[in-house]
Design a protein around this motif. Structure first.
Motif, PDB file in Angstrom:
ATOM      1  N   SER A  71      26.755  77.187  -4.759  1.00 53.47           N
ATOM      2  CA  SER A  71      27.240  78.433  -4.148  1.00 53.47           C
ATOM      3  C   SER A  71      26.101  79.435  -3.997  1.00 53.47           C
ATOM      4  O   SER A  71      25.964  80.086  -2.956  1.00 53.47           O
ATOM      5  CB  SER A  71      28.362  79.045  -4.991  1.00 53.47           C
ATOM      6  N   ARG A  74      23.923  78.221  -1.259  1.00 53.11           N
ATOM      7  CA  ARG A  74      24.668  78.018  -0.014  1.00 53.11           C
ATOM      8  C   ARG A  74      24.501  76.599   0.539  1.00 53.11           C
ATOM      9  O   ARG A  74      24.139  76.389   1.687  1.00 53.11           O
ATOM     10  CB  ARG A  74      24.280  79.070   1.025  1.00 53.11           C
ATOM     11  N   PRO A 142      30.965  79.641   2.835  1.00 56.84           N
ATOM     12  CA  PRO A 142      32.270  80.227   3.159  1.00 56.84           C
ATOM     13  C   PRO A 142      32.875  79.592   4.407  1.00 56.84           C
ATOM     14  O   PRO A 142      32.190  79.343   5.396  1.00 56.84           O
ATOM     15  CB  PRO A 142      31.948  81.707   3.398  1.00 56.84           C
ATOM     16  N   GLY A 143      34.171  79.281   4.342  1.00 55.20           N
ATOM     17  CA  GLY A 143      34.862  78.671   5.469  1.00 55.20           C
ATOM     18  C   GLY A 143      34.679  77.172   5.550  1.00 55.20           C
ATOM     19  O   GLY A 143      35.017  76.557   6.564  1.00 55.20           O
ATOM     20  N   LEU A 144      34.184  76.572   4.464  1.00 52.70           N
ATOM     21  CA  LEU A 144      33.952  75.132   4.437  1.00 52.70           C
ATOM     22  C   LEU A 144      35.259  74.387   4.718  1.00 52.70           C
ATOM     23  O   LEU A 144      36.274  74.632   4.084  1.00 52.70           O
ATOM     24  CB  LEU A 144      33.412  74.716   3.072  1.00 52.70           C
ATOM     25  N   GLU A 145      35.221  73.490   5.701  1.00 51.18           N
ATOM     26  CA  GLU A 145      36.411  72.721   6.074  1.00 51.18           C
ATOM     27  C   GLU A 145      36.469  71.434   5.262  1.00 51.18           C
ATOM     28  O   GLU A 145      35.485  70.702   5.160  1.00 51.18           O
ATOM     29  CB  GLU A 145      36.356  72.393   7.567  1.00 51.18           C
ATOM     30  N   ARG A 175      40.440  75.273   4.963  1.00 49.13           N
ATOM     31  CA  ARG A 175      39.122  75.899   4.935  1.00 49.13           C
ATOM     32  C   ARG A 175      39.044  76.689   3.637  1.00 49.13           C
ATOM     33  O   ARG A 175      39.969  77.424   3.293  1.00 49.13           O
ATOM     34  CB  ARG A 175      38.922  76.834   6.129  1.00 49.13           C
ATOM     35  N   TRP A 177      37.621  79.561   1.274  1.00 48.70           N
ATOM     36  CA  TRP A 177      36.973  80.869   1.303  1.00 48.70           C
ATOM     37  C   TRP A 177      36.771  81.421  -0.106  1.00 48.70           C
ATOM     38  O   TRP A 177      35.891  82.242  -0.326  1.00 48.70           O
ATOM     39  CB  TRP A 177      37.809  81.860   2.111  1.00 48.70           C
ATOM     40  N   SER A 180      38.751  77.461  -5.965  1.00 44.28           N
ATOM     41  CA  SER A 180      39.556  76.253  -5.795  1.00 44.28           C
ATOM     42  C   SER A 180      39.604  75.495  -7.116  1.00 44.28           C
ATOM     43  O   SER A 180      38.768  75.714  -8.009  1.00 44.28           O
ATOM     44  CB  SER A 180      39.002  75.356  -4.681  1.00 44.28           C
ATOM     45  N   PRO A 199      30.814  74.448   8.714  1.00 48.53           N
ATOM     46  CA  PRO A 199      31.149  75.344   9.825  1.00 48.53           C
ATOM     47  C   PRO A 199      29.990  75.508  10.797  1.00 48.53           C
ATOM     48  O   PRO A 199      28.867  75.228  10.482  1.00 48.53           O
ATOM     49  CB  PRO A 199      31.490  76.660   9.129  1.00 48.53           C
TER      50      PRO A 199
END
Length: 199
Positions: A71, A74, A142-145, A175, A177, A180, A199
């Motif tokens: 994280s 990134r 962020p927004g990882l599918e 996705r 954000w 989890s 993304p």
């Protein structure tokens, strides 16, 4: 977390060599960002001493620690681990797929289709033993599918505040954000595949 290859190993010390390269890569990433150990500790919530020992390959990272570092830098876990491998081939035979084991948390992760230049997707197989429970503070990007397909057993995935109970054959598409959590509520191991799309 132990890094290994299934099938006939190319060398007796391959897992140790991969762990040493991972430690060196983590140190390089921190240097490239211009961060001190103290700054990285503030950003990740990992103690300075633990970070120092990780970068010197004195300890192996757990899935949770590696998730926090990913994280901060990134990157997905697969991207980071692919950076310490030699250039990945187009064909990835089953016996050459990298496997990472975190015995402490009961998590095994196989990089079925590792990241490759020019490709945005990767496929990961996860196995959680009964009672295993892994939480991540946030996605590396962020927004990882993700498309999570349960192959055997039961899996409980929490994304943000929403809990998703999954059984064999179910597929969860989302996705990420925020936080989890992956938990095995069943009596046996759960095996699942994750398609990750950047993304």
């Amino acid at each position: 977390m132990r890094i290994s290859k299934d099938g006939p190993p190319p060398g007796e010390h391959e897992p140790e060599q991969l762990e040493a390269r991972l430690a060196a890569r983590l140190a390089t990433l921190r240097t490239e960002q211009g961060w001190s150990l103290d700054e990285l500790a503030r950003q990740t919530g990992i103690s300075r001493s633990t970070l120092s020992r990780l970068e010197r390959a004195e300890i192996s990272p757990t899935a949770a620690l590696l998730g926090k570092l990913c994280s901060a830098y990134r990157r997905t876990m697969s991207q980071l681990l692919a950076e310490v491998e030699s250039e990945p081939p187009q064909l990835v035979p089953a016996g050459r797929q990298a496997v990472w084991r975190d015995e402490a948390s009961g998590f095994t992760r196989r990089s079925v289709s590792p990241p490759h230049p020019g490709l945005r997707g990767e496929v990961v197989e996860g196995i959680l033993r009964p009672g295993a429970d892994i939480s991540y503070d946030g996605p590396p990007v962020p927004g990882l599918e993700q498309h999570i397909w349960v192959l055997e057993g039961e899996l409980e995935v929490t994304a943000g505040d929403r809990e998703h109970p999954l059984r064999a054959g179910d597929c969860l598409r989302l996705r990420l954000w925020g936080r989890s959590r992956f938990r095995n509520p069943g009596a046996g191991p759960v095996r699942y595949a994750v398609l990750v799309v950047l993304p």
